[in-house]
Structures are given as structure tokens and as C-alpha cells.
Write a protein that holds these residues in place. Sequence first.
Motif, mmCIF file in Angstrom:
data_model
loop_
_atom_site.group_PDB
_atom_site.id
_atom_site.type_symbol
_atom_site.label_atom_id
_atom_site.label_comp_id
_atom_site.label_asym_id
_atom_site.label_seq_id
_atom_site.Cartn_x
_atom_site.Cartn_y
_atom_site.Cartn_z
ATOM 1 N N GLU A 1 0.844 -1.190 0.000
ATOM 2 C CA GLU A 1 0.000 0.000 0.000
ATOM 3 C C GLU A 1 0.879 1.239 0.000
ATOM 4 O O GLU A 1 1.620 1.495 0.960
ATOM 5 C CB GLU A 1 -0.910 0.008 1.231
ATOM 6 C CG GLU A 1 -1.922 -1.133 1.270
ATOM 7 C CD GLU A 1 -2.839 -1.041 2.477
ATOM 8 O OE1 GLU A 1 -2.754 -0.017 3.197
ATOM 9 O OE2 GLU A 1 -3.613 -1.982 2.699
ATOM 10 N N VAL A 2 0.817 2.023 -1.072
ATOM 11 C CA VAL A 2 1.623 3.246 -1.165
ATOM 12 C C VAL A 2 0.899 4.245 -2.063
ATOM 13 O O VAL A 2 0.221 3.863 -3.021
ATOM 14 C CB VAL A 2 3.032 2.951 -1.722
ATOM 15 C CG1 VAL A 2 2.974 2.422 -3.156
ATOM 16 C CG2 VAL A 2 3.915 4.191 -1.645
ATOM 17 N N GLN A 3 1.014 5.499 -1.697
ATOM 18 C CA GLN A 3 0.447 6.579 -2.490
ATOM 19 C C GLN A 3 1.524 7.626 -2.718
ATOM 20 O O GLN A 3 2.435 7.797 -1.898
ATOM 21 C CB GLN A 3 -0.737 7.228 -1.775
ATOM 22 C CG GLN A 3 -1.928 6.310 -1.574
ATOM 23 C CD GLN A 3 -3.030 6.999 -0.785
ATOM 24 O OE1 GLN A 3 -2.745 7.745 0.147
ATOM 25 N NE2 GLN A 3 -4.273 6.755 -1.157
ATOM 26 N N GLN B 1 8.976 -1.393 3.583
ATOM 27 C CA GLN B 1 10.347 -1.763 3.925
ATOM 28 C C GLN B 1 11.348 -0.908 3.154
ATOM 29 O O GLN B 1 12.433 -0.604 3.654
ATOM 30 C CB GLN B 1 10.588 -3.236 3.604
ATOM 31 C CG GLN B 1 12.010 -3.694 3.855
ATOM 32 C CD GLN B 1 12.174 -5.170 3.590
ATOM 33 O OE1 GLN B 1 12.167 -5.985 4.512
ATOM 34 N NE2 GLN B 1 12.303 -5.528 2.322
ATOM 35 N N SER B 2 11.014 -0.502 1.932
ATOM 36 C CA SER B 2 11.894 0.345 1.134
ATOM 37 C C SER B 2 11.056 1.168 0.163
ATOM 38 O O SER B 2 9.976 0.739 -0.261
ATOM 39 C CB SER B 2 12.918 -0.490 0.355
ATOM 40 O OG SER B 2 12.278 -1.306 -0.610
ATOM 41 N N VAL B 3 11.575 2.358 -0.162
ATOM 42 C CA VAL B 3 10.927 3.233 -1.132
ATOM 43 C C VAL B 3 12.016 3.802 -2.030
ATOM 44 O O VAL B 3 13.025 4.328 -1.542
ATOM 45 C CB VAL B 3 10.157 4.384 -0.459
ATOM 46 C CG1 VAL B 3 9.633 5.357 -1.511
ATOM 47 C CG2 VAL B 3 9.003 3.835 0.376
ATOM 48 N N ARG B 4 11.801 3.703 -3.307
ATOM 49 C CA ARG B 4 12.754 4.208 -4.307
ATOM 50 C C ARG B 4 12.026 5.241 -5.171
ATOM 51 O O ARG B 4 10.906 4.985 -5.624
ATOM 52 C CB ARG B 4 13.267 3.056 -5.163
ATOM 53 C CG ARG B 4 14.547 3.343 -5.961
ATOM 54 C CD ARG B 4 15.094 2.051 -6.520
ATOM 55 N NE ARG B 4 16.280 2.251 -7.321
ATOM 56 C CZ ARG B 4 17.507 2.327 -6.832
ATOM 57 N NH1 ARG B 4 17.685 2.224 -5.529
ATOM 58 N NH2 ARG B 4 18.547 2.497 -7.623
ATOM 59 N N ALA C 1 7.714 1.039 -4.181
ATOM 60 C CA ALA C 1 7.737 0.691 -2.753
ATOM 61 C C ALA C 1 7.629 -0.820 -2.603
ATOM 62 O O ALA C 1 6.963 -1.491 -3.388
ATOM 63 C CB ALA C 1 6.590 1.378 -2.023
ATOM 64 N N THR C 2 8.302 -1.326 -1.573
ATOM 65 C CA THR C 2 8.228 -2.746 -1.230
ATOM 66 C C THR C 2 7.872 -2.846 0.247
ATOM 67 O O THR C 2 8.500 -2.191 1.084
ATOM 68 C CB THR C 2 9.559 -3.457 -1.497
ATOM 69 O OG1 THR C 2 9.921 -3.300 -2.870
ATOM 70 C CG2 THR C 2 9.454 -4.941 -1.167
ATOM 71 N N ASN C 3 6.867 -3.674 0.551
ATOM 72 C CA ASN C 3 6.461 -3.786 1.954
ATOM 73 C C ASN C 3 7.229 -4.894 2.667
ATOM 74 O O ASN C 3 8.063 -5.583 2.063
ATOM 75 C CB ASN C 3 4.940 -3.979 2.075
ATOM 76 C CG ASN C 3 4.465 -5.293 1.471
ATOM 77 O OD1 ASN C 3 5.233 -6.201 1.194
ATOM 78 N ND2 ASN C 3 3.160 -5.402 1.266
ATOM 79 N N VAL C 4 6.978 -5.040 3.940
ATOM 80 C CA VAL C 4 7.725 -6.003 4.753
ATOM 81 C C VAL C 4 7.416 -7.437 4.370
ATOM 82 O O VAL C 4 8.096 -8.368 4.823
ATOM 83 C CB VAL C 4 7.435 -5.791 6.250
ATOM 84 C CG1 VAL C 4 7.885 -4.424 6.693
ATOM 85 C CG2 VAL C 4 5.953 -6.013 6.557
#
Length: 780
Positions: free
Chosen positions: A421-423, A456-459, A518-521
Amino acid sequence: MKSLKIFILAAVAIVAGLFAACSDDDFKAGPAVSGTQVYFPESIAAEYSIGDEVSEIAIPVMRVVGTEAQTVAVLADDKSGLFSIPASVSFAAGEKKAELLMTFDRTKLEDGKEYPVSFLLNDEENTTPYGNSQLAITVTPWPWELLGTGLFRDDWLSSMYNGNSVEIEVQIHKHKSREGVYMIEDMYGWPFLTEFFGGSQADIESKVGLNYTPTNIVLNASDPNAVFFSRQFSGITDKDPDYGDYEIATLKDGEGTLVDGVVTFPIQGLGLFCLKGGQYANKNGNFRILLPGAEIVDYSLAVEYDSMRVDGDGVTSAVLTFNYGADVTGIGYVVVPSNISAEERATLAAAIADGSAKDLNKIENLDGSGSVTEKFVLAGSGAHTVVAVANDKNGQPLTADFVAINFFFPGSGGAAAPECEVQAQLGLPSALVPENAAKYPDQNNLAYLVKGSELQSVRTYLNKTAVIQGAGMTPEQIVTNYGNNISADQLSAANGTGFANIFIELDPDTSYTLIVKATNVYGKSKVVTAECSTAEVDYKGELVIGGYKMSYTATAEGQEPKLFENVFTVKAASAESVTDFIVTDFAYEDGGTWSGKYDADAATFTLTSSDLGKWYKLNETTAYCINAYVSGTDDAANAVVLTVDAATKQLKGLQNDIVVALGSVEGSSITGIIGAMGIYYADGTTIAPYTKPEAGTSALSAKMQSVGHSAVKVPYRSVADMRLAGRRNLLKSNAVSAGEGLTCPVRTLSVKPERCEPSPKTFGRVATFKLVDSSARLAK
């Protein structure tokens, strides 16, 4: 299209305080400046090591306004009394740089002794709060003692150019009186450059456009756990005046380590700086210096979640595979039933190293590189973390090099990992960060916000929409290959109220696209994009701006006449100037930007660009290059001059011949000219105002067509080994406030691992492209 340009001109901090990190205070308006704004440049060395033959040191002094001749008073503090220092420094009319020449008798200076000298530009009316009016240096008569021959492997210049992977021998000296300080002779000298570019010195100087000045680089490893380069000249100078000297520096929080004679830095721990700005270097983490006598050891360790296995009784087990280097003798690891923070992982790694970690598992008696697969019973589904520490050849744990991964375990119910989930929002500062809109106006800046949960990470990656659309790559490929990861603090904010950022010094009235991956956990990824245009400048000049169409009909023997058309856009650079402009897509519609200067008296419009004469890839086999020539000759021109209609103030024609040459590509070199994608000669080219059609209607049909080599006026004597440009564009970013991270106690799992075989892997064809759902694009 043009290779994606990602020079991230971030407001990054540099070790030793040369740059300061951004904070909320950064957005307060600074004081107004006046006078000629004289200052000491940041790149001045803080330490001067002088040989026996040196009797003078030239200290550069700069000024912003360089119209008139000027003399500035200088106060100096030399406690030794051995240095002769002028009481003033003088600038010639039209010059922005002068030198303060300090002289001395070398025979009166003691070897290895440090002589501090400080300077003050004593002219309050002509100094500036944005530059250094004071300078402190240390002069040391040759403090170095030759240590021997070491090895140097680069991952710094490779952030600017696509060169060969290089490791060369270098002479390394140690400081006579300062433990842990080293000097590397000619680290980026011609032995390195010729191997990196795969060509001779003459080729590099003429075709790549670089010069080299013999320069030694100082490395400070006085603290082996915080090794750094202070900002200093590398010896490389770009002939392009927009770039100038290349400087190397360690960024804040990018300090390296010295372990067993081997110096390494974290990924993006180094910076490359020039007049254009700065960008992250060591992007692959390959930068390395081996001191003389250092032994290369392989303590690499990687962990991956292999699979879930179910036995005959329905009991579920997790399978982990540990891949380790040749010199690893053992591995200690702990399994945690949740995703934990970076700080908690480091704390747990330290506990593994000293043996105090609860539920510690050990893999012992390893010999030679290989892999070990272990399984252990897990019942519940959800996110898990594995923290592992390798033991060196003496059996000692390598705490600083621990590895940690998280994985999602389905459990007996076969639960699926939650989707990411990312916006992302991209908008004008006045809308997203109104408190900063005065300092960062809508014409030249864009703000963005990234918000999600359990990330976990955002690029992120930002560039002009036209460049991204013409790159021949999907948004996911672009952000994966060229984006930058946000920091741990910024990630914490993104998982809370959201992380905000401002991209500054953008082109006005231009559409930009932000790509966020974005990558979640749980290992699930998502790519979203957002698009927004900077505001128009309140332009009050006489030159007609907007869209223009340039047309020329090319004829060649044995070929049908071909019409070439190019649509470019002229925009005002600022509301304050009626002579400076920004031109986009001139000669070839690739999103490239030119600087325009209007001369009303001469009725001319002059375009300059650092891309002029450089090659950029279209695909794996072809590349293009925009060339300008003096009309009717084969002489290359450094600028393009357009004529302006004196009555209408509209652009109407060319004074140069323009050719968009098409070349064949082999590796990273151009092997020949095969045609042209655009021909616009001064004699016959027309330029007229043009309004682009609405979206959905046909675009220019002629802009992609090409003519054969016989119709092209390209005066290259030889194009063998001519290299592709590898430079990336810079976008500055300043951080807005970031939220605080949350921590919780770490609970480990008591598991009983057993050795097992890894799961069989399925090999197949991997897709080259992955499409992104268009619904992920956010509204402006």
C-alpha cells in the motif's frame, strides 16, 4: 531517446562539515546580499603537503559579480612568521577568480611539522553570508612516508560515465605524525583513465573531453570505523564549462571502514561534485582500496527464504538458505516473528556476536564457499525477520557485516502476503507545502508526498515527463535502474504521516513525472506515478515565446526529398529577466533542455547546451548526436544562433546548419555514421509559431524518419571508438520535515533447525518488461 539523466543534486551532507544536512530551519529566508560577493571556495584544500621544491601556495578567491576590477583587503594570522602573505587580493575586470599568493623559504620549514595559517577577507560590503569569508589551512612540509603498492577499485567516476570495471595498482603513503591518514598517488591518473575508458590519453582528452592534473588524494582512516575523504579535487577536469573540476567527498552517514587493510564504503556513501552540482557515487558498493600487504578475504554472507514445507502430519516448516564466502567458518542466526527496525536488527546482531542473544542458532565448521539450507517448524503466518552474523577465519563474529532479511510465511492456512500500500502526490509547493511556497515558488519547484504502511523500502525518481515517456523503458525499469532509496528516517515518516520532499531549480511551465517503487515487509512491491507541471513565469518581455515549428526539406542524389520537422518550445527562465530563456526539444524531440539568450539589438536568439555534440543511445544498435556547424562549412559551432523578426519579435530562421546524426553502436562506442534523423540547414530552414495538437491527435510524422549517410553533412574525420555520453542530469532535492520512527521490544523464536536440501528451482524465460497498471497514475 536520450539516456535518462539522474544527477541527483541533493542537499546531501559531507563529512567534516563541508555541507550541512537539511532541517526545518533550512526553509527560512536567508539575508539579502549586495556588492561583488567575494568568498573562498569550498574546494580549497584544508591541508597542504609541500615538497622540497615548493616555495609558494596560491589560494583561490572567487566573487559572484565580476564586472569591474577590484582589490579586497586580506587579514592573515601566521604564528610562525615564516610566510609572506599579501595584504590584499586583486581581481581583473571581467574575472571572477583571483589568487592570493603566499610565499615562503622552504629551507626554514621543518619536515613533518604542521604550520597553521588563517585568512579573513576584510571587506564586509563585498563578502557574502552564503560564502566563506574566513579560511584556515595547515602547511606541512612533505609529511608522507611511502608505505608501498596497494590496489584501488573504482565505483566513483562510474557514477558519471559508463566505463570499464577497473582495479589498478597505486602508490600509497602514510602520514608521518597522524596515525591512520594515508595519501594515494594519482588515484585517478592516466593509468586509471585509459583503462576505464578503454582508449588513449589523446582520445580521452579530445573525445570524452576530460583533462587530468597530477593530484594525490588524502584518505582519513584515523578512526577505522569512520573512514572518510574530505572534499577534495580528484585531478579530473571536464572541458565542459558547466561541469569543471570533479571533486570526491564522503557524504554524511556514508563513512567507510578499514578492516584488515581493506577500505570500503557503503552504497551511496561517496559523492561526486562539480560546478553542475553533486550526485551519489559508489552506487554498487564496489569502491575499494587495499593498503600494501592487505589480504583479500571473502566474508560474504547472504540469506534467502527458500520455501514452506508441509510434512505428512500437516506440520509447516520454513526453509532458509545461507550462502557464504570462502573464509566464513561459521554462522550465528536468530529468527524473529515480526519485521523489526534497523536499530533493532543491529542490536540483535551485537547480541549474536557476544553470544547473549536468546534462541541463538549456530552453523559451525564451514570450510570453503558454499551454501547451507536449514528448516525449522513455524506454525503461524506473517512477517518474520532473520538476523545472521558470519564468523571470520579465526572464528570471531563479524558484527559490522551482519545481514538481515524479512520474509512472509504463509502458515498452515496458506495465507497470502498483503499487497503493498503506497500513495504518491506531486504538486505545486503552494498547494502541498504552503509554508515553504515563498522560498520555493511554483515556477521552479515541485513538492511531493509519499505515504504508505508497512513499507520496507521506497525508491523514487523524478524527471521531465517527455524524457520518461521517450526513454523506451517502463516506469518500473526506470526507477529500478536510476532511482534512489529514501533514508531510514524518511521511510519512517512515509509509514506514518507521510514523507515530503521538494525538488528545486526545475524548468518553469514543464511537466514532470515522479515514479515511486515501494516494497512492503512482506516482499510485495508496487509502482505508482504522479505528474504535475511547474507554473508559468509571469513573462513581460517582447520576444514571442511558446511553441515553434522548424522545417527543412532535404534532398540527396538518388533519394526522394524528405521533409524534416521539429517542434520546440521557448519559455521564460524567470520573471526578472527578459533576455534569458529555456528551450526544450530543439532539433530533436527528446526532452533535452537548452539555454536561450535574446539580443534585441542584433535580432538574434542564441542557444547553448552541454548536450551539443554528444552521443546518446536510441537503442542497443543506434545512437544520435545533435551537431551544429558554421553555415555552409564543416566547422563545428559551440552554439546555435537563430534570427528574430525585428517587427513581430518571432523566431524565423537559422544562422547555423544543424544535423541530428545517426550512428551505429557497438558496446559503448560509436563505430560509424549511418544517416541522419534531422537536417536543418540555414539556407532553406523556416521557423514559425506553432501550437501543438490536443492529446489524441496525430503528432509530427516526420520527426522519426531518417536519411542515408550520403545525404548527411557530418565532418568527422574518424568516429572509431567515439564513446557514448554517460552523464546524468541533476535534480536538487531538499528534505521537508520527517516523522519519528516507532520501536518495540524484539521477541525471538525458539526453533529447532535441521539441515535439509534446498527446494528445486524452476528455470525459465524471464520477461524483459513488466507493465505498470495505468490506474496507478495519480491525478495532477
